[in-house]
Each structure stands twice: as C-alpha cells, then as structure tokens.
Design a protein around this motif. Sequence first.
Motif, PDB file in Angstrom:
ATOM      1  N   ASN A 111     -78.555 -54.332  -0.220  1.00 13.93           N
ATOM      2  CA  ASN A 111     -78.737 -53.003   0.356  1.00 13.93           C
ATOM      3  C   ASN A 111     -77.621 -52.079  -0.125  1.00 13.93           C
ATOM      4  O   ASN A 111     -76.462 -52.235   0.273  1.00 13.93           O
ATOM      5  CB  ASN A 111     -78.732 -53.089   1.881  1.00 13.93           C
ATOM      6  CG  ASN A 111     -79.106 -51.772   2.547  1.00 13.93           C
ATOM      7  OD1 ASN A 111     -79.248 -50.742   1.887  1.00 13.93           O
ATOM      8  ND2 ASN A 111     -79.286 -51.802   3.854  1.00 13.93           N
ATOM      9  N   GLN A 112     -77.973 -51.115  -0.980  1.00 10.19           N
ATOM     10  CA  GLN A 112     -76.978 -50.217  -1.573  1.00 10.19           C
ATOM     11  C   GLN A 112     -76.833 -48.912  -0.795  1.00 10.19           C
ATOM     12  O   GLN A 112     -76.203 -47.962  -1.264  1.00 10.19           O
ATOM     13  CB  GLN A 112     -77.370 -49.909  -3.024  1.00 10.19           C
ATOM     14  CG  GLN A 112     -77.594 -51.147  -3.891  1.00 10.19           C
ATOM     15  CD  GLN A 112     -76.370 -52.040  -3.942  1.00 10.19           C
ATOM     16  OE1 GLN A 112     -75.289 -51.608  -4.339  1.00 10.19           O
ATOM     17  NE2 GLN A 112     -76.518 -53.293  -3.528  1.00 10.19           N
ATOM     18  N   GLN A 113     -77.417 -48.853   0.402  1.00 13.94           N
ATOM     19  CA  GLN A 113     -77.437 -47.614   1.185  1.00 13.94           C
ATOM     20  C   GLN A 113     -76.426 -47.689   2.328  1.00 13.94           C
ATOM     21  O   GLN A 113     -76.783 -47.841   3.491  1.00 13.94           O
ATOM     22  CB  GLN A 113     -78.840 -47.380   1.745  1.00 13.94           C
ATOM     23  CG  GLN A 113     -79.927 -47.369   0.689  1.00 13.94           C
ATOM     24  CD  GLN A 113     -81.296 -47.380   1.319  1.00 13.94           C
ATOM     25  OE1 GLN A 113     -81.922 -46.335   1.494  1.00 13.94           O
ATOM     26  NE2 GLN A 113     -81.771 -48.554   1.680  1.00 13.94           N
ATOM     27  N   VAL A 114     -75.159 -47.574   1.996  1.00 12.49           N
ATOM     28  CA  VAL A 114     -74.095 -47.646   2.988  1.00 12.49           C
ATOM     29  C   VAL A 114     -73.415 -46.283   3.082  1.00 12.49           C
ATOM     30  O   VAL A 114     -73.085 -45.667   2.066  1.00 12.49           O
ATOM     31  CB  VAL A 114     -73.061 -48.734   2.633  1.00 12.49           C
ATOM     32  CG1 VAL A 114     -71.925 -48.752   3.648  1.00 12.49           C
ATOM     33  CG2 VAL A 114     -73.734 -50.100   2.574  1.00 12.49           C
ATOM     34  N   ILE A 115     -73.211 -45.836   4.305  1.00  8.07           N
ATOM     35  CA  ILE A 115     -72.527 -44.571   4.581  1.00  8.07           C
ATOM     36  C   ILE A 115     -71.282 -44.896   5.392  1.00  8.07           C
ATOM     37  O   ILE A 115     -71.369 -45.560   6.438  1.00  8.07           O
ATOM     38  CB  ILE A 115     -73.440 -43.615   5.378  1.00  8.07           C
ATOM     39  CG1 ILE A 115     -74.745 -43.353   4.616  1.00  8.07           C
ATOM     40  CG2 ILE A 115     -72.713 -42.302   5.687  1.00  8.07           C
ATOM     41  CD1 ILE A 115     -75.862 -42.847   5.494  1.00  8.07           C
TER      42      ILE A 115
END
Length: 666
Positions: free
Chosen positions: A567-571
């Motif tokens: 999962n490359q969607q880190v905030i």
Amino acid sequence: MSSLEHIRERITSLDQNLLTLLNERRQLSVEVAKSKLANPKAVRDQEREQQLLIRLVNKGRELGLDAHYVTQLYHTIIEDSVLSQQAFLQELTNPDQQQSAVRVAFLGSKGSYSNIATHRYFSRYQKQVVELGCVGFQEIVDSVESGQADYGILPIENTSSGSINEVYDVLQQTSLSIVGELSNNIDHGILAKPGSRIDQLTTLYAHPQPYQQCSRYLRTVPGIRVEFVDSSSKAMEIVANSDDPDIAALGSSAGGEMYGLQALQTDIANQTRNETRFIVVSASPIEVADQVPARTTLIMSTSQQPGSLVEALLVLREHKINMSKLESRPVQGNPWEEMFYIDVSANVRSDQMQSALAELSRITRYVKVLGCYPSEDVDPTQIPLTALVSKQDEQPSTLINTEQDDGALSSRSHKPSSTVIRVGDVQIGDGEFITIAGPGAVESQNQIMACAQQLKESGGAILQAGCFKPRSSPYSFQGLGEEGLGYLSQAGKHYHVPVMTEVSYLDQVATLASKADILYVRARHMQNFNLLRELGKTTRPVVLERNNIASLDEWLKAADFILAQGNQQVILCESGVRTFEGQGKATLDLSAIPLLRSRTHLPVIVNPGEAIERREQIAPLAKAAKQLGADGLLLWLHPDPEQAKVDNAKSLNFPQFSHTLSELYS
C-alpha cells in the motif's frame, strides 16, 4: 397566515413553472449542440461549468441556499444537458437508428438491476422500450443475433465483485457490436413481505453476483440459508408469490417496491461505492460524433513470447491513447492462451486509433474491435474547495532537497517526485491545501449529517469521525461501533465527500476498509507494527499520526511498514511532540514540515488539536502549517463542542470552523 391548502397550491404552481423552465433549458442545450455542428467543439466545457457553478453557489448563498443543495441540483441539470446534446449529435450521425420504439433483451424481468438500467439508458434517447426478459447472458446475445431484439443490455463489471467473466466469454464468440454503456449505482438490500423481521429469516434468494458483492454483511446474519437463482427479479418474484414471512430476496429497494416488498436492510454491499457498468450491444455498429467523447473496446491475442503484451500496449502509449481497462480471459478451446479485452478513450475513426490498429495487426495474432460508442457517464464538475471560501493565495514554492540515499520506501531517493493520493474527487499532495474535519466520534445520525453539511458548505474536503473509540476509562463513551460507521458512510454518500475513521485493532481493518475511504492511525498506535502491516495489505489510504515521543526517523520507518506490504498511499500527520511546555499538551513541531519535504515523497498534514490550550490557537497554527508547505489540516468539528462526548476541548463549533477556513484561505 396562509392555510395549508393555499401553501400547497403555491408549491404546485412553482413546481409546474420549474418543469417548464427545465424543459426550456434542455431545448437550449440542444440549440448549443446545433451551434457546434459548423465548428465542431467538444460537448463539455468543464472550465465554463466550473465558473457557472461558482457563480450559482455564491448567488444561492445570497438567497439562503447552501452550496451542497445548489451543486447537487446543477450537477443533475448539467448531466441532462450533456446527455441531451450527445443524444442529438448521435442521432444526426446515425440517422438509421431513429426508431421511437426498441426491443431490448436484458437479464431477469421487471425490477431486476438490468431492467432498471435498460429504462435509464433508453430514456436518454427518449425511446419506448419493449421488454424482453432473459434467463442468461447467452440468451440475451442470441436474441439480438436472431433479430428478436434490437439491443441487449449486459452487466460487464462491478466495483465490488469485479469483472463478470461470463459476459467477457460470451463477447469472445459474438458478432454483435458494443454501441453504448452506462454505470448504475447498486443499492443492495434484504427484501421481504411487510411485517417480516430480519432476525427470523431462514432463507435468502439471491443471484450469485449480488451475493458476492454483499458477502461480508451476509456472513453476519446467523442461521440464514442462501438459494441461488438466475436473476434478482426472480428472487423477488419468489418472495412476492409466497406466504412465508421467513424468506427474503437480495435486490434493490426500487425493484422490491414493484413486487410489494419492503427493505429490511439497505446499503449492505462490501464497498461503500457499489456500481455496475453495463454495455449495450446491437447487430450493427454505430459511429460516434466527433464532438462526443468516445470509448473503443477491442480484443486481441498476442504471441506467447516474453514481452509481447508489453509491446502491444506500448503501441497505445506511442499513439497517446489512454487505456482505461485491461482484462484477460482464456481463449476458448486453446488451453493456456489468453485473450485480452482493452478499453481505450478514443474514437475508432480517429487517425491515431486507425494507425494504432494497423500497427497492432502487424504484431498480434488476433485483433478485433468490439465496438466504438459514446462515453455517457458524466462526471460531476468539481468546484475548487477554495472557491467555497475566500480566494486562496498562491501556494508558496517549496525547495526540495533530494539528497538522501538510505533506500527507504518513504524516502526521496526511492521516489524523487511527490506522491499524490486521490480519494474520490479529492487529491492530497498535489499542491492544494485541503481540510479534513469532523467530530471526535459519531454520536448520532443527525450529528454527523450536520457536520458533513457544514464541512461541505465551508470548503472542507474530507469528513472524519471516530466509530470505535478506545478510551482509558470503561465508563467513557466508546463510540457507536458499526452503527456509527454506517451513519458516517451515509453522511459521506449524501454530501459526496470521502470519509475517514480511526483504526486501532487488527480485526477492525476489513470492516472499516469496507465503509471508510481513509483509515486513520492515531499516535498511540504509530508503532503497532502488526496493525501497520495489515493496513499495508489494504487498498485504502492510511493517515499515520506521529507519536509525541517519536523522532522523524522512527515515524518514517513506521510508514515503511505499511509501504513494504504494497500500500503506497500513506499520509503523514504531525500532531506535536512532548516538551517541557504546554502543561501536558504536546508542542506542534512545525519545523518537521520542511524537513519532511526534503526527506520523503509522502504527503504531510497537520493536526493542531493536540497542541492547543484554547480553540483560538488553532487558526494561527493552521496558517503556519499552510505557509510551511503542509498538504492539509485535520480539525475537530462539532455542532455543540461543550456537549461533545469526545475531544470537546479542541472541537470547533460551526461558526468557528467556517471562520477558520475563511481566514485560512484568504
């Protein structure tokens, strides 16, 4: 004071005037299409639509109408205008298809999802539909091929259960052409006779596709046996014709009403946004007018050599043709060989598409166009969030230092360009400053609906609220759990905003990911590595809040636990660090923002709520975060903060929230 009867008469008169004006507006839309014949221009002008919506929102506010009401109303009007223009241009381009009545084959009978889609599609072209219900996809195709039906409607894919493989296999053998498409929102529900109770149900009749799309919810209903049937309408028909109060059907509320059934439970799909895409097939292909956006579907078979598929796809890239779907299915009769189905955004008559097809014919074993047809899904034109408040200053440029070679997945050395995360229509990390806001916890349906409305009206982008609230005291409010999650999801749907909720335990991940658009890891769980690994396996963006004693290195390494799982969607969310100041409060580490900009490609937002003693301190901290280059802000919002069950000290009331955003963007 006017009598109720007089008020109703005035409303009826106004409604008649509105209908007359809407019809006049539609006719003017057709006149616009006529004006584009001599000088071909695209049907849509989204820049003009955006300017129109901004003017209408501002005018509506002067009249006391909120922004959400105005935008929803005009999204529908604009969609009708676009489709009316496209239908007019298509009829001119295809004069042989102007019959007023059409025979349409579809799956099931009245009330089925395909039946509802059929009437929705052909109403755009003002066609009278002669219905021909079928029991299978092959029968639909056979009916059109034999001339019994003029058109067939086939469901091709669903946002929850994915592609419908049987339809792809049928398309492989047919000579029919795809001539249209539409997407329908699918609201699955449990339908039964009036007076039935869900806890007494013994049997559920369902088509396999809807059952698969609702599998998570149905696993929670104990003691119910599933009987599969060939369509949702068949399931509803069985229940309607039975006197047994303990049986139910899986179908839509609209379809259930046609059979006199009531919905015991709605909105039970695995995914919050559950849509099915249908295609329309006919014996003859159509031409798509130059002004109308077109989609082309083709199938091809490549050689069994390494890189042969990549070589074929590079042809599309070289001709600047956007591919929107790639699906593979076994070639029937040829074991271990694949047929590839490809959707592209291009008119098959265009020079670039003709050139690409010619090249593909030279390097593939088989290539065939299944159809070129209008792309009729009209995406709503989005108003910039900053247009809902005061005019935004230009974003200050940020110098990026990419001198980092530690190889971490979160580092600039791994990915020099900044990551942009898209959630619905919101983009985080693209240079715009967005606001996430909502109550500390969902307390009631009315409360979260009110917060969602205020968020949308004030220019906020994402609605957040806790549903499962782990507290230090067993006597404190623990959240509404799945009930609250349902309210949060409904509020997001109603006001068309993405929703975020916090996750604390491994066993919550699947449930929360099925309803929330973003999962929020609070600071106390920043180094719960098992939880982070599990979140790395989901497809939902994750907001990772910094622990108040964690260094930047520790924080980024925690992010890598998520990234390493795929999962490359880190905030990243900065919420403060522990210092000697603040009487127990954290101190907001604003210096971390420019440091992170140089070290990581991940978006960074700021939560000032943990670092304030008084609500008045939020605004200056928010402005500072924006000026330093943060991508967004997390705020707490409540209709009555003093009565909030969670986070009341840091929550803003509605006027304070609106004023803060106005100050922030002015």
